[in-house]
Design a protein around this motif. Structure first.
Motif, mmCIF file in Angstrom:
data_model
loop_
_atom_site.group_PDB
_atom_site.id
_atom_site.type_symbol
_atom_site.label_atom_id
_atom_site.label_comp_id
_atom_site.label_asym_id
_atom_site.label_seq_id
_atom_site.Cartn_x
_atom_site.Cartn_y
_atom_site.Cartn_z
ATOM 1 N N PRO A 133 0.662 -1.169 -0.078
ATOM 2 C CA PRO A 133 -0.018 -0.094 -0.064
ATOM 3 C C PRO A 133 0.903 1.265 0.088
ATOM 4 C CG PRO A 133 -0.997 -1.726 1.474
ATOM 5 C CD PRO A 133 0.529 -2.066 1.211
ATOM 6 N N GLN B 154 1.886 -3.679 -10.717
ATOM 7 C CA GLN B 154 1.853 -2.742 -9.644
ATOM 8 C C GLN B 154 3.118 -1.849 -9.919
ATOM 9 O OE1 GLN B 154 0.315 -5.484 -6.711
ATOM 10 N NE2 GLN B 154 -0.133 -3.545 -5.708
ATOM 11 N N LYS C 13 2.886 3.149 -3.966
ATOM 12 C CA LYS C 13 1.762 3.586 -4.985
ATOM 13 C C LYS C 13 2.522 3.873 -6.185
ATOM 14 C CE LYS C 13 -1.220 5.186 -1.432
ATOM 15 N NZ LYS C 13 -1.947 6.373 -0.825
ATOM 16 N N ASP C 14 3.806 4.147 -6.220
ATOM 17 C CA ASP C 14 4.420 4.310 -7.559
ATOM 18 C C ASP C 14 5.286 3.326 -8.090
ATOM 19 O OD1 ASP C 14 3.066 6.925 -7.794
ATOM 20 O OD2 ASP C 14 4.923 7.800 -6.493
#
Length: 254
Positions: free
Chosen positions: A131, A177, A134-135
Motif C-alpha cells: 500500500p 503494480q 503506489k508508484d
C-alpha cells in the motif's frame, strides 16, 4: 546526486555493522535515500548499530511471524516516510536442529520455522508494504546459491531454494503494480548469522580458491553494492532475477 536520490528504503536485518544489510543501509543513505530499519529480538542492539550509519534512521520492531505486527507495519512506517520505494529483505533463521549435517533427522516443526521466517516472510513483508508503494518500486532479497548442496547448510539451503521460487512468483503477481522483485546471491560472509552455523568454515574455506575473481569473506561491500543498484532505477525492466555476487564461484565446476 546519488542513484537513490529521493528514494525511501526499508531495510530489514541490520543487527551488526558486519552485515550486508548494514552496508546496504549505509550506501543507500550515501546515495541519497531516506532509510527506515526494522529489527527483531535485540532491539537495543539494532538501535545502537543504527547510530553508526551516516544518519541515524528510525528503527521499528518487526517479527515477520506476527500477523498483528505485519498488519500495522505500513501505518508505523508512514509515521516516518510518506511512501516506500524499496524493500530489502535480509531475514533468515533456521533452528540448529536443521543445520550441521542433521538433515535426515530434522523434524517438521524446525523445517516449518525455517520456511516461515526465511521464505514466506518475503511475501508477507512485501504485501504488508505494497500500500505504500503506489508508484511502484523494488524489492531485493538476500540469497545464497541453492543450485547445489553444501555441507552443514541443510534445511537452510532448502529454504533458500524456496526463497528463489517465492521471489519469481512474487515478481509475477506484483509486476502489474510496477514493483520489481530480485535476489542477490552473495558468497559466504563472516557475519553473525554465518558464524551461528556449525561448520561454516567448511562453506567458506574453498570459496576464494574456486571463485575466478577470488572472494573475501570479510567484505560485504560487493553484495551491498548490487543490492543498492537493484533498488535504483538502473534496472527498470529486471524482475524475477538472481544476481550472483560470489566472485563467480557459482559458474565453476570441479
Amino acid at each position: 546526486m546519488g542513484i537513490l536520490d529521493g528514494k525511501r528504503i526499508l531495510v530489514t536485518g541490520v543487527l551488526t555493522d558486519s552485515s550486508i544489510a548494514f552496508h546496504v543501509a549505509r550506501m543507500a543513505q550515501e546515495q541519497g535515500a531516506t532509510v527506515v530499519l526494522t529489527g527483531f529480538g535485540r532491539m537495543s542492539l539494532v538501535e545502537r548499530v543504527a547510530k553508526r550509519l551516516p544518519e541515524t534512521p528510525p528503527v521499528l520492531e518487526l517479527d515477520v511471524t506476527d500477523d498483528a505486527q505485519l498488519d500495522d507495519l505500513a501505518e508505523r512506517v508512514s509515521a516516518h516516510v510518506d511512501g516506500i520505494d524499496g524493500i530489502v529483505h535480509s531475514i533468515g533463521f533456521t533452528p540448529q536442529e536443521a543445520l550441521g549435517g542433521n538433515f535426515l533427522n530434522t523434524q517438521w516443526q524446525d523445517v516449518a520455522t525455517a520456511m516461515h521466517i526465511s521464505t514466506f516472510s518475503l511475501k508477507s513483508l512485501t504485501t504488508a508494504l505494497t500500500p505504500l508503494m503506489k508508484d511502484g518500486g523494488s524489492v531485493v532479497a538476500l540469497d545464497f546459491d541453492n543450485s547445489v548442496t553444501y555441507p552443514v547448510y541443510d534445511w537452510m539451503g532448502v529454504a533458500k531454494s524456496a526463497l528463489a521460487s517465492t521471489a519469481r512468483y512474487l515478481a509475477r503477481y506484483v509486476g502489474e503494480q510496477d514493483i520489481r522483485v530480485n535476489l542477490v546471491s552473495a558468497g559466504p560472509l563472516n557475519t553473525m548469522a554465518a558464524r551461528s552455523i556449525s561448520g561454516f568454515e567448511q562453506l567458506s574455506e574453498r570459496w576464494p580458491e574456486r571463485a575466478p575473481l577470488g572472494w573475501d569473506v570479510d567484505d560485504p561491500t560487493p553484495a551491498a553494492k548490487a543490492v543498492v543498484a537493484l533498488l535504483s532505477d538502473w534496472f527498470p525492466a529486471t524482475t524475477g532475477e538472481t544476481v550472483h555476487v560470489d566472485g563467480g564461484f557459482h559458474s565453476t565446476g570441479a
